[in-house]
Design a protein around this motif. Structure first.
Motif, short mmCIF file in Angstrom:
data_model
loop_
_atom_site.label_atom_id
_atom_site.label_comp_id
_atom_site.label_asym_id
_atom_site.label_seq_id
_atom_site.Cartn_x
_atom_site.Cartn_y
_atom_site.Cartn_z
N UNK A 34 23.84 30.69 6.58
CA UNK A 34 23.84 29.31 7.08
C UNK A 34 24.45 29.27 8.46
N UNK A 35 23.92 28.41 9.30
CA UNK A 35 24.55 28.02 10.56
C UNK A 35 24.39 26.50 10.62
N UNK A 36 25.47 25.82 10.86
CA UNK A 36 25.39 24.36 10.93
C UNK A 36 26.67 23.77 11.45
N UNK A 37 26.70 22.46 11.47
CA UNK A 37 27.89 21.73 11.89
C UNK A 37 28.55 21.13 10.67
N UNK A 75 20.74 35.64 17.74
CA UNK A 75 20.54 34.76 18.90
C UNK A 75 19.36 33.83 18.66
N UNK A 76 18.29 34.35 18.05
CA UNK A 76 17.12 33.52 17.75
C UNK A 76 17.46 32.42 16.72
N UNK A 77 18.23 32.79 15.70
CA UNK A 77 18.63 31.81 14.69
C UNK A 77 19.48 30.71 15.33
N UNK A 78 20.41 31.11 16.19
CA UNK A 78 21.26 30.14 16.87
C UNK A 78 20.41 29.23 17.75
N UNK A 82 20.36 25.27 17.50
CA UNK A 82 20.73 24.40 18.62
C UNK A 82 19.68 23.31 18.84
N UNK A 83 18.42 23.69 18.75
CA UNK A 83 17.34 22.73 18.97
C UNK A 83 17.20 21.74 17.82
N UNK A 88 26.70 21.56 19.24
CA UNK A 88 27.55 21.43 20.41
C UNK A 88 28.27 22.75 20.65
N UNK A 89 28.86 22.87 21.82
CA UNK A 89 29.65 24.07 22.14
C UNK A 89 31.07 23.84 21.65
N UNK A 90 31.26 24.03 20.34
CA UNK A 90 32.57 23.83 19.72
C UNK A 90 32.95 25.10 18.97
#
Length: 153
Positions: A34-37, A75-78, A82-83, A88-90
């Motif tokens: 997972x990648x998320x906020x 990098x592709x997943x990120x 991002x899109x 955000x850059x946090x």
């Protein structure tokens, strides 16, 4: 570590390595599942409403020993996240499970990303009546200074 720092670092390394602060390596066949906020809104013990927002990476591994995530794949997943999620850059917080799920900060030591232990804290110490540390005094234990009848106690 902020998201921009992570992206810059993975663009300059060939292999993605993670390890715990005690130098125990995360198995190389990990997945970033997972990648998320994550947004946490809460009230502290002093009654102040607070908000915490982090980018969350969840690391996981199982029995797929041949699996390896390349730096380009991450990098592709990120980039997709991002899109689609307007990241955000946090700061990044990493979830990783040993006996239970832990949350970690992230640093880079030149070779590996280090999962840094996080600690709880009282955010309202001035309003929470936490006793301050008392200064330790050394007592003079010599018999000359504090003998019975000497009026020292």
């Amino acid at each position: 570590m902020k998201l921009s720092e992570f992206k810059q670092t993975i663009s300059s390394i060939e292999e993605l390595n993670f390890q715990l602060e005690n130098k125990e390596p995360i198995p190389k066949h990990f997945h970033i599942t997972e990648i998320g906020t994550v947004l946490k809104t809460f009230i502290d013990c002093g009654g102040t409403i607070r908000e915490e927002k982090v980018i969350n990476f969840q690391l996981w591994h199982k029995d797929d020993f041949d699996h390896r995530l390349s730096t380009q794949k991450v990098a592709d997943i990120i980039s997709i996240a991002e899109k689609e999620l307007f990241l955000e850059d946090i700061d990044i917080e990493v979830e990783y499970q040993k006996s239970t799920i832990g949350k970690y900060g992230l640093e880079f030591n030149g070779n590996s990303f280090i999962l840094k232990s996080k600690n709880t804290a009282c955010l309202a110490e001035d309003r929470c009546e936490i006793p301050s540390k008392k200064e330790k005094l050394e007592l003079n234990k010599s018999q000359n200074n504090c003998s019975p009848g000497s009026s020292c106690c």
